[in-house]
Design an enzyme around this catalytic site. Structure first.
Site, PDB file in Angstrom:
ATOM      1  N   HIS A 256       0.727  -1.356  -0.109  1.00  0.00           N
ATOM      2  CA  HIS A 256       0.099  -0.014  -0.009  1.00  0.00           C
ATOM      3  C   HIS A 256       0.757   1.272   0.008  1.00  0.00           C
ATOM      4  CE1 HIS A 256      -4.170  -1.200   0.379  1.00  0.00           C
ATOM      5  NE2 HIS A 256      -3.715  -2.456   1.166  1.00  0.00           N
TER       6      HIS A 256
ATOM      7  N   LYS B   1      -9.375  13.986   3.760  1.00  0.00           N
ATOM      8  CA  LYS B   1      -8.567  12.766   3.740  1.00  0.00           C
ATOM      9  C   LYS B   1      -7.781  13.101   5.011  1.00  0.00           C
ATOM     10  CE  LYS B   1      -7.104  13.908  -0.259  1.00  0.00           C
ATOM     11  NZ  LYS B   1      -7.132  12.820  -1.034  1.00  0.00           N
TER      12      LYS B   1
ATOM     13  N   LYS C 171       0.215  14.914   1.438  1.00  0.00           N
ATOM     14  CA  LYS C 171      -1.418  14.958   0.743  1.00  0.00           C
ATOM     15  C   LYS C 171      -1.327  16.477   0.601  1.00  0.00           C
ATOM     16  CE  LYS C 171      -3.482  10.854   2.811  1.00  0.00           C
ATOM     17  NZ  LYS C 171      -4.386  10.193   1.710  1.00  0.00           N
TER      18      LYS C 171
ATOM     19  N   LYS D  71     -14.386   8.443  -5.310  1.00  0.00           N
ATOM     20  CA  LYS D  71     -15.909   8.790  -4.746  1.00  0.00           C
ATOM     21  C   LYS D  71     -16.101  10.102  -5.284  1.00  0.00           C
ATOM     22  CE  LYS D  71     -14.077   6.567  -0.428  1.00  0.00           C
ATOM     23  NZ  LYS D  71     -13.706   7.149   0.782  1.00  0.00           N
TER      24      LYS D  71
HETATM   25  C1  LIG Z   1     -12.264   7.155   1.170  1.00  0.00           C
HETATM   26  C2  LIG Z   1     -11.978   7.563   2.763  1.00  0.00           C
HETATM   27  C3  LIG Z   1     -10.808   7.668   2.810  1.00  0.00           C
HETATM   28  C4  LIG Z   1      -9.476   7.603   1.987  1.00  0.00           C
HETATM   29  O1  LIG Z   1      -9.278   8.946   1.533  1.00  0.00           O
HETATM   30  P1  LIG Z   1      -8.134   9.335   0.423  1.00  0.00           P
HETATM   31  O2  LIG Z   1      -8.343  10.637  -0.031  1.00  0.00           O
HETATM   32  O3  LIG Z   1      -7.961   8.343  -0.615  1.00  0.00           O
HETATM   33  O4  LIG Z   1      -6.692   9.279   1.376  1.00  0.00           O
HETATM   34  C5  LIG Z   1     -10.032   8.087   4.171  1.00  0.00           C
HETATM   35  N1  LIG Z   1     -11.053   8.069   5.084  1.00  0.00           N
HETATM   36  C6  LIG Z   1     -12.450   8.094   4.772  1.00  0.00           C
HETATM   37  C7  LIG Z   1     -13.669   8.350   6.081  1.00  0.00           C
HETATM   38  C8  LIG Z   1     -12.977   7.658   3.731  1.00  0.00           C
HETATM   39  O5  LIG Z   1     -14.082   7.396   3.293  1.00  0.00           O
END
Ligand SMILES: *Cc1c(COP(=O)(O)O)cnc(C)c1O
Length: 807
Positions: free
Chosen positions: A354, A542, A548, A654
């Site tokens: 990962h 996130k 990030k 998403k």
């Molecule tokens: C999808 C999701 C993540 C992952 O987000 P990234 O932008 O891909 O790091 C983290 N926390 C929650 C609650 C999520 O639903």
């Protein structure tokens, strides 16, 4: 399942009476939730038992997804949806004067994960059940999930997440399936009379692992899979026939033992070498494998064929001890020889990598490892010895090369090396990530085992992230393209033909607008900030991590603020910047960035000179439930990690599925989003992979040069330290130091210029409503390949070799 409104009402009333001795009209919403929850569990149970029996009876090969995190989100709505009775139940409740939405809001969000890794496991569970893949989850039933975040005076404060304080209606405790896991003690090989060696393990501490099973309901099919989470408990010493009961010792042990499943480690992308964490890892892995082997034997299958009936998937290296643990079970408990046990183990196990970030790579100090898991350490020692022989035959006397690749070296056990050698499949989670594994971080292993490496780009379940999170958009899709996309998400591409249709464009825009209004109401309630639903909702949600680059986003906002102050007539479309992010409690810099964003928000939101052109909102306690509210209301999706650092990302998918336009670096799965939507429908900026790798390898980056040569950067950074932004004396200095004195590890300043240009481009695109709506539709209709249904099917055929029972 099929049920009429009338039947449901009867069942509901009966259940309420049974549970609370109360009529529905006198009940609280709390009672209604538990009544509905327990009733649902009853509805599910028959299909659940049938699925389990069918797998056993027909000897189906089953997948066991081992993960230290499962970030499920609430289950009531998704179970109702997947059973196909959500509308019936909603209508029936309405007839009784009750609101399904209010009832659903009673459920606590089980936060048994940090972020992407745990959420991926949850999406896979939903997709496996919905695709008819015989799949199980295996993990830990943490008493406390990821901490709850409060923002106090702009700072993050952590509170315990006691998610089990009320009943958990979804789980079933299976005491009869409990197993014992052994820690500590002495392990050695004792010579037998015939000269062979007998493994001995004495003076160990025993921990009872008790499984709690949760049903994973497939979408409108007959499959109900199982998520098994283990609870750590004190064994029942009263049946210790030796009678050497030492109650004091037992009680002292109780706290220590129960602490194993007490709390989830709150670190994302960071390895902390604590013994309790290793205990957690071995605990759920050993318990899971013991129950798998027991089940396999009960079904009457020969152990020599375990890998034909069972696939164990290792989600990141946290469950890596599954490799030596299966060896232990097969040899010590079942009397198998090394060679056969190794063949079975390698063919049973597969591994997903990962991250390539070195601070996240798990390695355990030998002394700590050996003390906690003496028998497992001996086995890893032998795996390492044999691996070194393979390496010697390949590299001759090149000791450097051998040490570089060994499993035990430099005082540490390296879990990633163990995983690559001990499994038959190693996959990355996006094309770019897999290529980087092969060409950079794991190059030597790729040379040794090219056939093991493969890519499986992550995905998200479109049931939670589209059907449940965005019902209005889902209805519009049904009206236009029919409902086949619900079962076959790639049919979303049928929606593409409406991209220029003015009527559909208007509807898509209106749905976004409705979702924005709902989010605006939530923001007003939670933060007391009034945001304009006509403004652009630009969203960055996130985990908080330097790579990030929430900081890049915040510095750009500060830059815009300066532009407005310098030129009061500065033209810009009004913007609402929305952030949500938890920082690991010990990650000092990440917490400083939270404070910085909140200070910026406080100042800009309340500066009359800004005239509401900018609003900043930091929503506290980011979670699955909050993500479900934010993402459908988003227009700009901030995916701005330093190129090469984000292995895949899943929130990018998403957002896209909900019609947001991505503002992205060419990192992780952003690259594949670009491939799907094409350049006109995404805004790309920033350094290329080659530039980043070149700087990391050869140096040559000097952030101070940018500070000194770019007046915008200088103005922004100086305002961090000269008191211009109120309340960040310490934080402002530290951020400045990080970017200038420590040379900006994540190239925030290097990418600043192109980010400013990309933001401007985004704004220009937004001005043209036709273009923007077209982009939005292109994104929705291209998002089907990112359904985790597609991903798990690729795992099923390419890695696990499992049959699909039904589709
Ligand atoms: C999808 C999701 C993540 C992952 O987000 P990234 O932008 O891909 O790091 C983290 N926390 C929650 C609650 C999520 O639903």
């Amino acid at each position: 399942m099929i049920i009429t409104k009338e039947q449901f009402k009867k069942d509901f009333e009966k259940k309420m009476l049974k549970l609370y001795a109360q009529e529905v009209e006198d009940s609280t919403v709390h009672m209604q939730y538990f009544t509905l929850g327990y009733l649902m569990k009853e509805y599910i149970s028959e299909g659940w038992a049938k699925t389990t029996n069918r797998y056993t009876k027909y000897g189906e090969k089953q997948v066991y997804y081992f993960s230290i995190e499962f970030l499920l989100g609430r289950l009531l709505a998704s179970n109702l949806l997947n059973l196909g009775i959500r509308n019936t139940v909603s209508d029936a409740l309405k007839d009784m004067g009750l609101s399904l939405k209010e009832i659903e809001d009673v459920e606590v969000d089980p936060g048994l994960g940090n972020g992407g890794l745990g959420r991926l496991a949850a999406c896979f569970m939903d997709s496996m059940a919905s695709s008819g893949i015989p799949g199980n989850g295996n993990g830990i039933r943490y008493k406390y999930g990821l901490f709850q975040q409060k923002i106090v005076d702009g700072y993050q404060v952590e509170l315990p997440e006691n998610w089990l304080r009320d009943d958990n209606v979804w789980e079933i405790r299976k005491s009869d399936k409990a197993v014992k896991v052994k820690f500590y003690g002495d392990a050695w090989m004792k010579p037998r009379e015939d000269g062979s060696l007998e493994p001995i393990h004495t003076d160990y501490q025993e921990v009872l692992a008790v499984p709690y099973d949760t049903a994973l309901v497939g979408y409108e099919n007959k499959t109900v899979n199982t998520l098994r989470l283990w609870n750590a408990e004190v064994p029942n010493y009263t049946d210790d026939i030796q009678g050497e009961l030492n109650f004091n010792k037992v009680l002292l042990n109780k706290r220590e033992i129960e602490s194993i499943s007490e709390v989830l480690y709150p670190d994302d992308s960071h390895h902390e070498g604590r013994v309790l964490r290793l205990k957690q890892e071995y605990f759920f892995v050993s318990a899971g494998l013991q129950s798998i082997v027991a089940q396999h034997k009960d079904a009457g299958h020969p152990l020599s064929e375990l890998h034909n009936y069972v696939a164990v998937h290792i989600n990141d290296t946290h469950p890596a001890v599954a490799i030596p643990e299966l060896m232990r079970i097969l040899m010590d408990e079942e009397g198998m020889e090394w060679a056969e046990a190794w063949h079975i183990t390698q063919n049973t196990m597969s591994y997903t990598n990962h991250t390539i970030m070195s601070e996240a790579l798990e390695k355990w100090q030998i002394d700590l490892f050996k003390e906690l898991l003496p028998r497992i350490y001996l086995i890893i020692g032998e795996i390492d010895r044999r691996f070194r022989e393979i390496l010697s035959s390949k590299f001759g006397e090149d000791q450097n090369q051998i040490e570089k690749m060994a499993i035990i070296s430099g005082g540490y056990v390296r879990m990633a090396h163990l995983c690559i050698h001990g499994t038959h499949s190693v996959n990355g989670v996006a094309k770019l990530h897999t290529e980087l594994l092969k060409s950079q971080e794991l190059r030597d292993f790729y040379m040794l085992y090219p056939y093991k490496f493969n890519n499986k780009t992550n995905g998200i379940t479109h049931r939670r992230w589209l059907m449940l999170a965005n019902p209005e958009l889902s209805d519009l899709l049904d009206e236009t393209i029919g409902n086949s996309w619900r079962r076959n998400p790639q049919d979303l591409k049928l929606f593409k033909k409406y991209k220029r249709d003015p009527e559909i464009q208007k509807k898509v825009e209106q749905i976004k607008r409705n979702n924005k209004e709902k989010l605006a109401a939530y923001i007003k309630e939670k933060n007391g900030i009034i945001v304009d639903p006509n403004s652009i909702f630009d969203v960055h949600v996130k985990r908080l991590h330097a790579y990030k680059r929430q900081l890049l986003n915040a510095l750009h906002i500060l830059h815009q603020y300066h532009e407005i102050l310098e030129n009061p007539n500065f033209e810009m479309l009004p913007k609402t910047y929305i952030f949500a992010a938890k920082a690991a409690p010990g990650y000092y810099f990440a917490k400083e960035i939270i404070k910085f964003i909140n200070a910026l928000a406080e100042q800009i939101n309340n500066d009359p000179r800004v005239e509401d052109r900018i609003k900043i909102v930091f929503l506290e306690n980011y979670s699955v439930t909050l993500a479900e509210q934010i993402i459908p209301a988003s227009e700009v999706s901030e995916q701005i990690s330093t190129t090469t650092k984000e292995a895949s990302g899943t929130s990018n998918m998403k957002f896209m599925m909900n019609g947001a336009v991505t503002l992205a670096t060419l990192d992780g799965a952003n690259v594949e989003i670009l491939e799907e939507v094409g350049h006109p429908n995404i805004v790309i900026f920033g350094m290329t992979e080659k530039e980043v790798l070149n700087y990391y390898r050869n140096g040559g980056y000097n952030s101070r040069e940018i500070y000194e040569s770019d007046a915008r950067v200088k103005r922004v950074l100086d305002s961090l330290t000269n008191g211009f932004i109120k309340g960040i004396q310490v934080e402002g200095q530290d951020i400045f130091k990080n970017l200038i004195d420590y040379n900006d590890e994540f190239f925030v300043l290097k990418d600043f210029d192109s980010y400013v240009a990309a933001q401007k481009k985004m704004e220009d695109l937004y001005r043209d409503r036709f273009t923007w709506n077209k982009m939005s539709i292109e994104n929705i209709s291209s998002s089907g390949v990112f359904s985790s249904d597609v991903t798990v099917m690729q795992y099923a055929s390419g890695v696990w070799d499992t049959r699909i029972i039904e589709r």
